[in-house]
Design an enzyme around this catalytic site. Structure first.
Site, short mmCIF file in Angstrom:
data_model
loop_
_atom_site.label_atom_id
_atom_site.label_comp_id
_atom_site.label_asym_id
_atom_site.label_seq_id
_atom_site.Cartn_x
_atom_site.Cartn_y
_atom_site.Cartn_z
CE1 TYR A 18 20.71 -15.35 -16.26
CE2 TYR A 18 20.21 -17.10 -17.70
CZ TYR A 18 20.59 -15.62 -17.61
OH TYR A 18 20.86 -14.95 -18.49
CG HIS A 22 16.68 -14.78 -18.25
ND1 HIS A 22 17.15 -14.80 -17.01
CD2 HIS A 22 17.16 -13.74 -18.73
CE1 HIS A 22 18.17 -13.89 -16.74
NE2 HIS A 22 18.23 -13.10 -17.83
CE1 TYR A 41 21.83 -9.91 -23.94
CE2 TYR A 41 20.31 -7.81 -23.31
CZ TYR A 41 21.45 -8.56 -23.24
OH TYR A 41 22.18 -8.46 -21.82
CD1 TRP A 76 17.62 -8.31 -15.31
CD2 TRP A 76 15.64 -8.76 -15.04
NE1 TRP A 76 17.57 -9.51 -15.72
CE2 TRP A 76 16.30 -10.15 -15.69
CE3 TRP A 76 14.36 -9.13 -15.02
CZ2 TRP A 76 15.82 -11.07 -16.02
CZ3 TRP A 76 13.77 -10.44 -15.36
CH2 TRP A 76 14.58 -11.44 -16.03
CD1 TRP A 77 20.98 -5.60 -14.15
CD2 TRP A 77 21.83 -3.69 -13.34
NE1 TRP A 77 21.83 -5.18 -15.10
CE2 TRP A 77 22.22 -4.09 -14.65
CE3 TRP A 77 22.65 -2.72 -12.60
CZ2 TRP A 77 22.89 -2.88 -15.49
CZ3 TRP A 77 23.19 -1.80 -13.39
CH2 TRP A 77 23.56 -1.92 -14.29
#
Length: 99
Positions: A18, A22, A41, A76-77
């Site tokens: 993960y 990112h 963000y 992306w999802w």
């Protein structure tokens, strides 16, 4: 600005993956977020509970919600579905927090 906070989950065996995905996020995703009025963000990983705590400042709910319909967000999802729980549309399972 509207400040939002929400939580998501990450699979217990996927913390490193993960974080790798990112670091950094795709430039085109970052550009879409900015063009839709998202600022500051940030996502934080709680490894002990497999939780992700996210905050973002947005210019409007309408523009923020429009991010979901962009091609880059949809890609992306899908890219993230093997490292975190997802809804049937591949969006991450999330819960908005109230301030």
């Amino acid at each position: 600005m509207i400040r939002k906070a929400f939580v998501m989950q990450v699979n217990p065996d996927a913390h490193e993956e993960y974080q790798r995905r990112h670091n950094p996020i795709w430039p085109e995703l970052e550009a879409v977020l900015k063009s839709h009025g998202a600022h500051n963000y940030a996502i934080y990983l709680d490894k002990a509970r497999n939780l992700l705590f996210a905050t973002v400042e947005i210019e409007s709910e309408e523009r923020w919600n429009a991010v979901a319909s962009t091609d880059v967000c949809q890609r992306w999802w899908k890219y993230m579905t093997d490292v975190m729980p997802a809804n049937p549309d591949n969006s991450p399972v999330s819960s908005e927090l109230q301030g």
